[in-house]
Design an enzyme around this catalytic site. Structure first.
Site, PDB file in Angstrom:
ATOM      1  N   LYS A  36      36.021 169.809  31.624  1.00  0.00           N
ATOM      2  CA  LYS A  36      36.350 169.549  30.040  1.00  0.00           C
ATOM      3  C   LYS A  36      35.694 170.360  29.100  1.00  0.00           C
ATOM      4  O   LYS A  36      36.245 171.097  27.970  1.00  0.00           O
ATOM      5  CB  LYS A  36      36.077 168.033  29.652  1.00  0.00           C
ATOM      6  CG  LYS A  36      34.661 167.618  29.613  1.00  0.00           C
ATOM      7  CD  LYS A  36      34.611 166.248  29.504  1.00  0.00           C
ATOM      8  CE  LYS A  36      33.102 165.467  29.428  1.00  0.00           C
ATOM      9  NZ  LYS A  36      33.127 164.003  29.906  1.00  0.00           N
ATOM     10  N   ARG A 129      28.828 152.407  27.024  1.00  0.00           N
ATOM     11  CA  ARG A 129      30.192 153.284  26.634  1.00  0.00           C
ATOM     12  C   ARG A 129      31.321 152.180  27.573  1.00  0.00           C
ATOM     13  O   ARG A 129      31.376 151.094  27.271  1.00  0.00           O
ATOM     14  CB  ARG A 129      30.029 154.642  27.067  1.00  0.00           C
ATOM     15  CG  ARG A 129      31.020 155.339  26.078  1.00  0.00           C
ATOM     16  CD  ARG A 129      31.106 156.714  26.446  1.00  0.00           C
ATOM     17  NE  ARG A 129      31.619 157.401  27.915  1.00  0.00           N
ATOM     18  CZ  ARG A 129      31.730 158.343  28.064  1.00  0.00           C
ATOM     19  NH1 ARG A 129      31.236 159.472  27.643  1.00  0.00           N
ATOM     20  NH2 ARG A 129      32.109 158.888  29.220  1.00  0.00           N
TER      21      ARG A 129
HETATM   22  C1  LIG Z   1      32.291 164.162  30.758  1.00  0.00           C
HETATM   23  C2  LIG Z   1      31.931 163.084  31.897  1.00  0.00           C
HETATM   24  C3  LIG Z   1      31.144 163.451  33.101  1.00  0.00           C
HETATM   25  C4  LIG Z   1      30.474 164.740  33.140  1.00  0.00           C
HETATM   26  O1  LIG Z   1      29.304 164.806  32.497  1.00  0.00           O
HETATM   27  P1  LIG Z   1      28.087 165.908  32.747  1.00  0.00           P
HETATM   28  O2  LIG Z   1      26.801 165.250  32.142  1.00  0.00           O
HETATM   29  O3  LIG Z   1      28.591 167.214  32.032  1.00  0.00           O
HETATM   30  O4  LIG Z   1      27.865 165.935  34.151  1.00  0.00           O
HETATM   31  C5  LIG Z   1      31.134 162.552  34.284  1.00  0.00           C
HETATM   32  N1  LIG Z   1      31.906 161.251  33.888  1.00  0.00           N
HETATM   33  C6  LIG Z   1      32.398 160.993  32.692  1.00  0.00           C
HETATM   34  C7  LIG Z   1      33.292 159.508  32.663  1.00  0.00           C
HETATM   35  C8  LIG Z   1      32.802 162.150  31.868  1.00  0.00           C
HETATM   36  O5  LIG Z   1      33.296 161.586  30.762  1.00  0.00           O
END
Ligand SMILES: *Cc1c(COP(=O)(O)O)cnc(C)c1O
Length: 353
Positions: A36, A129
């Site tokens: 993302k 969350r």
């Molecule tokens: C964005 C996201 C990640 C990745 O997080 P990082 O800290 O960039 O590794 C993993 N799981 C979910 C559900 C996310 O939304």
């Protein structure tokens, strides 16, 4: 070259991917790459796949659609919207879920498309969350197992996102225990136990990851070489795969203090200034519409940032050893937050090489 520009060095990202794959292999973990932050540009995702990653994950379906030509498994990270379940089933192999209503709708869409959609149930281990509360999950599974069109393939958690809670053997151990409870009570096998994001990385390095966790979802550590529990840079990984370059459109010696009564700046805030006397100021053609200017750092260490507005970035070049002139390019080091907006901005040229 066109400016402002973000440069993405694929060899560095490929390197990071292969190092992470190797480390995870030893820990019996399958890493998913989270795309993302770079808006799932397929060339960048391709480099990650060449590094050995077998699963891509994104929080936006639009991004997963961009990745459809890459023949690896795709996970939808953000809880799906009921309004998008048709495309979800079409473009994602797996999704993270925590709502029965949504899972029922996913099931209906999957049945219509003659598919079975894999789901991972999210557990909230305290970060507040998404996710079922620990005490609710095992009972909820009973109903989920009756829904046609979906297959429960695992459980997962997400930490250090809203509440800042750090993954530890204790909280991730709860996830492993829940897995066992579900498997025993319903006589099934959960293939995936997904223990979080880049904040769980340190647990692998320190050999503390609870046995039974077999999947992690990495964005930050993969792309910026930085784990996100304590913010440590990982020595083996590149942290400079992304660079921003912007062009100087004005250089003038001006006083540090604005003249006249101070009202509001372009963003409606009352600005404050420190008097450093007359300084050599350069204006760059990039602004807050493109990047969070508090999250970038000039590569020339003798440059500092005064501030900016939507389309302008004002820097202090007085102390630099380089004699800059109008038309010169200034490079900046970037982090997760700055790359996110730069990649999203349609005014930034993407130099992916
Ligand atoms: C964005 C996201 C990640 C990745 O997080 P990082 O800290 O960039 O590794 C993993 N799981 C979910 C559900 C996310 O939304």
């Amino acid at each position: 070259m066109k400016y402002p520009m973000i440069t993405v060095e694929l060899n560095k990202i490929r390197h990071n991917a292969s190092k992470i794959v190797a480390l995870c292999e030893n820990a019996k973990i399958e890493p998913a790459a989270v795309t993302k932050v770079f808006c799932a540009y397929p060339e960048i995702a391709q480099a990650v796949v060449e590094g050995g990653i077998k699963i891509l994950a994104d929080s936006r379906l639009e991004n997963l659609i961009k990745l459809q030509n890459l023949t690896v498994k795709k996970i939808m990270l953000r809880l799906p919207m009921i309004s998008q379940v048709k495309d979800l089933v079409k473009y994602a192999d797996i999704s993270l879920n925590s709502e029965l209503e949504t899972i029922r709708e996913i099931g209906k869409a999957a049945v219509e498309q003659g598919k079975v959609h894999d789901i991972i149930l999210m557990v909230d281990l305290g970060d507040l969350r998404e996710g079922f509360l620990v005490g609710d999950l095992v009972d909820e599974v009973e109903e989920i197992l009756t829904i046609p069109g979906v297959k429960l393939v695992g459980i997962g958690t997400n930490l250090t996102c809203y509440g800042g809670v750090i993954p530890k053997p204790e909280n991730l151990g709860q996830l492993v225990n829940l897995t066992k409870e579900i498997q025993e009570r319903y006589s099934l096998n959960l293939e995936i136990v997904s223990g979080g994001n880049s904040s769980s990385y340190y647990l692998i390095e320190e050999n503390l990851i609870p046995e039974g966790i077999n999947n992690l979802r990495f964005g930050e550590v993969l792309l910026f070489g930085r784990e996100s529990a304590y913010g440590k840079l990982i020595p083996d990984l590149y942290n400079d795969a992304f660079t921003m370059s912007a062009e100087i459109i004005e250089i003038k010696d001006k006083p540090s203090l604005p003249l006249g009564e101070i009202g509001m700046d372009a963003f409606g805030k009352k600005p404050e200034f420190v008097d450093k006397g007359v300084r050599r100021r350069a204006i760059l053609a990039v602004g807050k519409q493109d990047v969070d200017i508090s999250e970038i750092e000039p590569k020339d260490e003798d440059i500092s940032i005064f501030g900016g507005s939507s389309d302008h970035l004002i820097i202090d070049i007085t102390d630099s050893k380089t004699k800059y002139k109008v038309g010169d390019i200034i490079d900046f080091k970037l982090n997760y937050v700055s790359v996110l907006r730069l990649m999203t901005s349609s005014y930034i040229y993407k130099n992916i090489r």
